[in-house]
Enzyme design. Sequence first.
Site, PDB file in Angstrom:
ATOM      1  N   SER A  14       0.817  -1.224   0.000  1.00 60.21           N
ATOM      2  CA  SER A  14       0.000   0.000   0.000  1.00 60.21           C
ATOM      3  C   SER A  14       0.854   1.280   0.000  1.00 60.21           C
ATOM      4  O   SER A  14       1.825   1.409   0.754  1.00 60.21           O
ATOM      5  CB  SER A  14      -0.911   0.016   1.232  1.00 60.21           C
ATOM      6  OG  SER A  14      -1.607   1.248   1.267  1.00 60.21           O
ATOM      7  N   THR A  62      -9.191  -1.559   2.300  1.00 57.08           N
ATOM      8  CA  THR A  62      -8.990  -2.031   0.929  1.00 57.08           C
ATOM      9  C   THR A  62      -9.276  -3.525   0.849  1.00 57.08           C
ATOM     10  O   THR A  62      -9.808  -4.125   1.790  1.00 57.08           O
ATOM     11  CB  THR A  62      -7.578  -1.604   0.425  1.00 57.08           C
ATOM     12  OG1 THR A  62      -7.462  -1.964  -0.941  1.00 57.08           O
ATOM     13  CG2 THR A  62      -6.449  -2.236   1.222  1.00 57.08           C
ATOM     14  N   LYS A  66     -13.855  -4.284   1.913  1.00 52.35           N
ATOM     15  CA  LYS A  66     -14.725  -3.116   1.709  1.00 52.35           C
ATOM     16  C   LYS A  66     -16.190  -3.411   2.036  1.00 52.35           C
ATOM     17  O   LYS A  66     -16.916  -2.530   2.479  1.00 52.35           O
ATOM     18  CB  LYS A  66     -14.595  -2.601   0.269  1.00 52.35           C
ATOM     19  CG  LYS A  66     -13.241  -1.937   0.007  1.00 52.35           C
ATOM     20  CD  LYS A  66     -13.178  -1.340  -1.378  1.00 52.35           C
ATOM     21  CE  LYS A  66     -11.779  -0.834  -1.683  1.00 52.35           C
ATOM     22  NZ  LYS A  66     -11.679  -0.224  -3.015  1.00 52.35           N
ATOM     23  N   ASN A  87     -14.682   2.388   1.676  1.00 62.63           N
ATOM     24  CA  ASN A  87     -13.210   2.393   1.703  1.00 62.63           C
ATOM     25  C   ASN A  87     -12.664   3.383   2.724  1.00 62.63           C
ATOM     26  O   ASN A  87     -11.458   3.504   2.881  1.00 62.63           O
ATOM     27  CB  ASN A  87     -12.626   2.675   0.308  1.00 62.63           C
ATOM     28  CG  ASN A  87     -12.711   4.140  -0.070  1.00 62.63           C
ATOM     29  OD1 ASN A  87     -13.537   4.888   0.460  1.00 62.63           O
ATOM     30  ND2 ASN A  87     -11.865   4.562  -0.988  1.00 62.63           N
ATOM     31  N   GLY A 130     -16.497  -4.725  -7.246  1.00 61.03           N
ATOM     32  CA  GLY A 130     -16.597  -3.654  -6.264  1.00 61.03           C
ATOM     33  C   GLY A 130     -16.177  -2.302  -6.811  1.00 61.03           C
ATOM     34  O   GLY A 130     -16.815  -1.285  -6.523  1.00 61.03           O
ATOM     35  N   ARG A 152     -17.220  -9.915 -18.145  1.00 63.21           N
ATOM     36  CA  ARG A 152     -17.001 -11.308 -18.539  1.00 63.21           C
ATOM     37  C   ARG A 152     -18.225 -12.159 -18.193  1.00 63.21           C
ATOM     38  O   ARG A 152     -18.725 -12.902 -19.021  1.00 63.21           O
ATOM     39  CB  ARG A 152     -15.754 -11.830 -17.801  1.00 63.21           C
ATOM     40  CG  ARG A 152     -15.350 -13.208 -18.147  1.00 63.21           C
ATOM     41  CD  ARG A 152     -14.053 -13.559 -17.455  1.00 63.21           C
ATOM     42  NE  ARG A 152     -14.151 -13.493 -15.986  1.00 63.21           N
ATOM     43  CZ  ARG A 152     -13.150 -13.734 -15.165  1.00 63.21           C
ATOM     44  NH1 ARG A 152     -11.962 -14.052 -15.628  1.00 63.21           N
ATOM     45  NH2 ARG A 152     -13.324 -13.659 -13.856  1.00 63.21           N
ATOM     46  N   LYS A 156     -23.775 -10.626 -14.210  1.00 67.13           N
ATOM     47  CA  LYS A 156     -23.408  -9.643 -13.174  1.00 67.13           C
ATOM     48  C   LYS A 156     -23.552  -8.224 -13.711  1.00 67.13           C
ATOM     49  O   LYS A 156     -23.952  -7.310 -12.991  1.00 67.13           O
ATOM     50  CB  LYS A 156     -21.964  -9.864 -12.722  1.00 67.13           C
ATOM     51  CG  LYS A 156     -21.786 -11.038 -11.810  1.00 67.13           C
ATOM     52  CD  LYS A 156     -20.463 -10.848 -11.044  1.00 67.13           C
ATOM     53  CE  LYS A 156     -19.822 -12.156 -10.734  1.00 67.13           C
ATOM     54  NZ  LYS A 156     -18.409 -12.021 -10.368  1.00 67.13           N
ATOM     55  N   TYR A 213      -2.760   0.063 -11.334  1.00 69.07           N
ATOM     56  CA  TYR A 213      -1.562   0.875 -11.583  1.00 69.07           C
ATOM     57  C   TYR A 213      -0.339   0.059 -11.189  1.00 69.07           C
ATOM     58  O   TYR A 213      -0.415  -0.843 -10.351  1.00 69.07           O
ATOM     59  CB  TYR A 213      -1.611   2.194 -10.783  1.00 69.07           C
ATOM     60  CG  TYR A 213      -1.917   1.977  -9.340  1.00 69.07           C
ATOM     61  CD1 TYR A 213      -3.236   2.028  -8.883  1.00 69.07           C
ATOM     62  CD2 TYR A 213      -0.921   1.672  -8.425  1.00 69.07           C
ATOM     63  CE1 TYR A 213      -3.537   1.786  -7.559  1.00 69.07           C
ATOM     64  CE2 TYR A 213      -1.216   1.429  -7.093  1.00 69.07           C
ATOM     65  CZ  TYR A 213      -2.525   1.480  -6.675  1.00 69.07           C
ATOM     66  OH  TYR A 213      -2.826   1.224  -5.354  1.00 69.07           O
ATOM     67  N   GLY A 235      -4.500   4.005 -13.037  1.00 60.68           N
ATOM     68  CA  GLY A 235      -5.302   4.510 -11.918  1.00 60.68           C
ATOM     69  C   GLY A 235      -4.512   5.125 -10.777  1.00 60.68           C
ATOM     70  O   GLY A 235      -5.054   5.296  -9.682  1.00 60.68           O
TER      71      GLY A 235
END
Length: 269
Positions: A14, A62, A66, A87, A130, A152, A156, A213, A235
């Site tokens: 993190s 995280t 969450k 978060n 999420g 995919r 959902k 990222y 990101g």
Amino acid sequence: MRRYCVIGNPIEHSLSPQIHAAFAREAGVEQSYEKVLFPVGEFETSLERYRREHGLDGANVTVPFKLDAWRYAAEKTERARKAGAVNTLRFEGDTVLGDNTDGVGFIRDVERRHGVAFADARLLILGAGGAARGLLAVVTELPLGRLAIANRTQAKAEVLASEFHCEALPFAETAAEHWDIVVNATSAGITRDCPAVPAEALADVALCYELFYGKEPTAFMAFAARSGARHVVDGLGMLVEQAAASFELWRGIDPSTDSVYDMLRRRFS
Ligand code: NDP
């Protein structure tokens, strides 16, 4: 001194402690902010114990907690309630407030850092997990031209589309539109995969945005660039902006984010 932390599993990677330390330095406030590893399946008991032993004014949460944080927060902001995920937690006396700053972090990064406007934009979100929920909780408030999800597992995408009043498209059908912004909110980047979006859906897109990222461009970023997207970003900016929104919730100060972003970008390049 106020105390904050980021909770996850794993958590070693993190960047949040560095980001929050930079915000606090710039704002001239003292605080501590550490990484905390909780065992999976033991969020609530671990957090209760941690709060008793250390005292906490707030926490970032995280993967994979969450949803646990959402359940833990007796009070929630509107965007957290809609996202179904939290978060950011703020503790004040007996009150536990849950927020979700991922969506606003994404919007700020797209608009302020990358200069792309949402008004009338045709936005395609890939993924229905999420992170996609966090984005949908806030982008559905914007005056978009079109909003669709492709995933995919199509079922959902359909559940999310019905909940957030937008469209669910099979990947193949996304090629029929000229999108302005395409977001990869799948976790495919983690396994170096690329969602099955056709190249035609990415051609001439103003902004292809990868939520993941890291040091290397993901497979989606490389594919988007090859497919003719005009601008392809990761990101990292969203990470910094969602942290800024958490900092603001906790301290009432909206920190400037550019120097932190530049520092992390240099480290990644
Ligand atoms: P989830 O596990 O909740 O959802 C994963 C999603 O990715 C599902 O829609 C899943 O599809 C899809 N998926 C997984 N693997 C593949 C694959 N190989 N090909 C196509 N689709 C795939 O993850 P999150 O939503 O929490 O996270 C998504 C990403 O967003 C992660 O990379 C995370 O790091 C990033 N993120 C970045 C943030 C930032 O600040 N920059 C903040 C939050 C998240 P299916 O339904 O079919 O299983």
